[in-house]
Design an enzyme around this catalytic site. Structure first.
Site, PDB file in Angstrom:
ATOM      1  N   HIS A  63       0.853  -1.193   0.000  1.00 18.04           N
ATOM      2  CA  HIS A  63       0.000   0.000   0.000  1.00 18.04           C
ATOM      3  C   HIS A  63       0.886   1.238   0.000  1.00 18.04           C
ATOM      4  CE1 HIS A  63       0.877  -0.502   4.260  1.00 18.04           C
ATOM      5  NE2 HIS A  63       0.361   0.684   4.535  1.00 18.04           N
ATOM      6  N   HIS A  65       1.183   3.943   2.179  1.00 18.14           N
ATOM      7  CA  HIS A  65       1.663   4.715   3.329  1.00 18.14           C
ATOM      8  C   HIS A  65       3.191   4.810   3.195  1.00 18.14           C
ATOM      9  CE1 HIS A  65      -2.163   3.922   5.876  1.00 18.14           C
ATOM     10  NE2 HIS A  65      -2.191   5.131   5.354  1.00 18.14           N
ATOM     11  N   ASP A  67       5.838   4.506   4.973  1.00 17.44           N
ATOM     12  CA  ASP A  67       6.804   3.509   5.456  1.00 17.44           C
ATOM     13  C   ASP A  67       6.867   2.285   4.545  1.00 17.44           C
ATOM     14  OD1 ASP A  67       4.180   3.212   6.503  1.00 17.44           O
ATOM     15  OD2 ASP A  67       4.864   1.862   8.088  1.00 17.44           O
ATOM     16  N   HIS A  68       6.020   2.236   3.521  1.00 21.85           N
ATOM     17  CA  HIS A  68       6.007   1.094   2.590  1.00 21.85           C
ATOM     18  C   HIS A  68       6.399   1.491   1.166  1.00 21.85           C
ATOM     19  CE1 HIS A  68       3.987  -1.451   5.622  1.00 21.85           C
ATOM     20  NE2 HIS A  68       3.634  -0.261   6.062  1.00 21.85           N
ATOM     21  N   HIS A 141      -6.927  -2.677   5.704  1.00 25.02           N
ATOM     22  CA  HIS A 141      -6.193  -1.565   6.310  1.00 25.02           C
ATOM     23  C   HIS A 141      -7.017  -0.305   6.020  1.00 25.02           C
ATOM     24  CE1 HIS A 141      -2.740   0.209   8.123  1.00 25.02           C
ATOM     25  NE2 HIS A 141      -2.231   0.745   7.038  1.00 25.02           N
ATOM     26  N   ASP A 208       0.372  -4.295   6.588  1.00 25.90           N
ATOM     27  CA  ASP A 208      -0.618  -3.593   7.372  1.00 25.90           C
ATOM     28  C   ASP A 208      -2.055  -4.075   7.142  1.00 25.90           C
ATOM     29  OD1 ASP A 208       1.801  -2.405   7.567  1.00 25.90           O
ATOM     30  OD2 ASP A 208       1.055  -0.345   7.563  1.00 25.90           O
TER      31      ASP A 208
HETATM   32 ZN   LIG Z   1       3.052   0.602   7.792  1.00 27.75          ZN
END
Ligand SMILES: [Zn+2]
Length: 304
Positions: A63, A65, A67-68, A141, A208
């Site tokens: 996804h 976000h 941090d990914h 998520h 997530d």
């Molecule tokens: Zn994350």
């Protein structure tokens, strides 16, 4: 010898810490390199792990976000700088096409790599190759999110003593494997007589998400599974509110699905003791638990 191992590039959710880079995982699987969820700093983590941009063959984002995916610009530009010659496939939720386009063209560079976008629209197989199949499953998520699974087809394991007893030698073995039977000294030898069933290896990547059907489908019989455990059970209400798993939930799901090695990661910076994740998981899961640390190398467990 073929190499099948997970190289952990980062293990922090949301905010990197002194000890943990943003997410990032490279699965080395024979000649393939699946890069999952490259967060900020992934390019440098690859260098720390002794890996090159040319080791990548597929980019898989669960996804969008940060941090990914914030590592995409660096990794993509590096592939061009290093003149990676083979095609690299990029998979990500189709609803995030615009985000991927921005990441891919975040700044000016000479694009030389052959990056082929294959956005994920729905559950199912999204890639095939000598490795087997790569499939995606929808997760639960706050934003559209897909987990990934790699499945090697089942095969046959040749049994040397039976081959010798049947008088099958050298190039005859390859012919027997290709044709299913062979004539040796006037006698027919069938493949089944000199080999046994060999189960294909399976890898699962579950980021997530709350517990949902997709988690079970991805984990089913996985030899190695990477599962987010942002929280501990004591904060299960936060996990539910933000669409995440606890270590206990991840471990119970892994146990139900027959996972062999469970890699926990994507830790919230609110916790400072990784041992708590191991202890919580071990209460529910009898297999091997790895509480991932940056730059860990975790082998896909040997065939049974
Ligand atoms: Zn994350």
């Amino acid at each position: 010898m073929s190499t099948r191992e997970l190289v952990v590039l980062g293990t922090a959710s949301q905010v990197p810490t002194r000890a943990r880079n943003h997410n990032g995982y490279l699965l080395r699987w024979d000649g393939e390199g699946f890069l999952f969820d490259p967060g900020d700093g992934t390019q440098r983590q690859l260098a720390h792990a002794g890996l090159a941009a040319s080791d990548l063959t597929r980019l898989c984002l669960t996804h969008f976000h940060g941090d990914h995916c914030l590592g995409v610009p660096g990794v993509v530009q590096r592939m061009s700088l290093d003149r990676v010659r083979h095609p690299v496939y990029a998979h990500y939720p189709a609803s995030g096409r615009e985000f991927f386009a921005r990441l891919r063209y975040a700044s000016v560079y000479h694009e030389a790599a052959d990056l082929r976008e294959e956005p994920v629209e729905a559950d199912g197989v999204i890639g095939t190759g000598a490795f087997g199949t790569l499939s995606a499953r929808r997760l639960d998520h706050g934003v559209e999110s897909f987990g990934y699974r790699i499945e090697e087809p089942d095969g046959r394991r040749m049994l040397p003593d039976r081959l010798a007893a049947a008088g099958v030698h050298g190039p005859q073995v390859g012919r027997l494997q290709a044709d299913g039977r062979i004539e040796v000294g006037g006698r027919a030898v069938a493949l089944d007589e000199v080999s046994e069933h060999r189960r294909g290896q399976r890898f699962a990547f579950v980021m997530d998400t709350r517990l949902c059907e997709g988690v079970g489908a991805l984990l089913d019989g996985a030899d190695l599974a990477v599962v987010e455990s942002t929280f501990l059970d004591a904060d299960a209400d936060l996990a539910a509110a933000y669409g995440h798993l606890t270590a206990g939930q991840a471990a119970r799901a892994a146990a139900e699905c027959g996972v062999r090695t469970l890699v926990l990661t994507h830790f919230s910076q609110r916790y400072d003791d990784p041992a708590a994740f191991r202890a919580e998981a071990a209460r529910h899961f009898g297999g091997t638990v790895v509480v991932a640390a940056d730059l860990d190398r975790i082998p896909v467990p040997g065939r049974r």
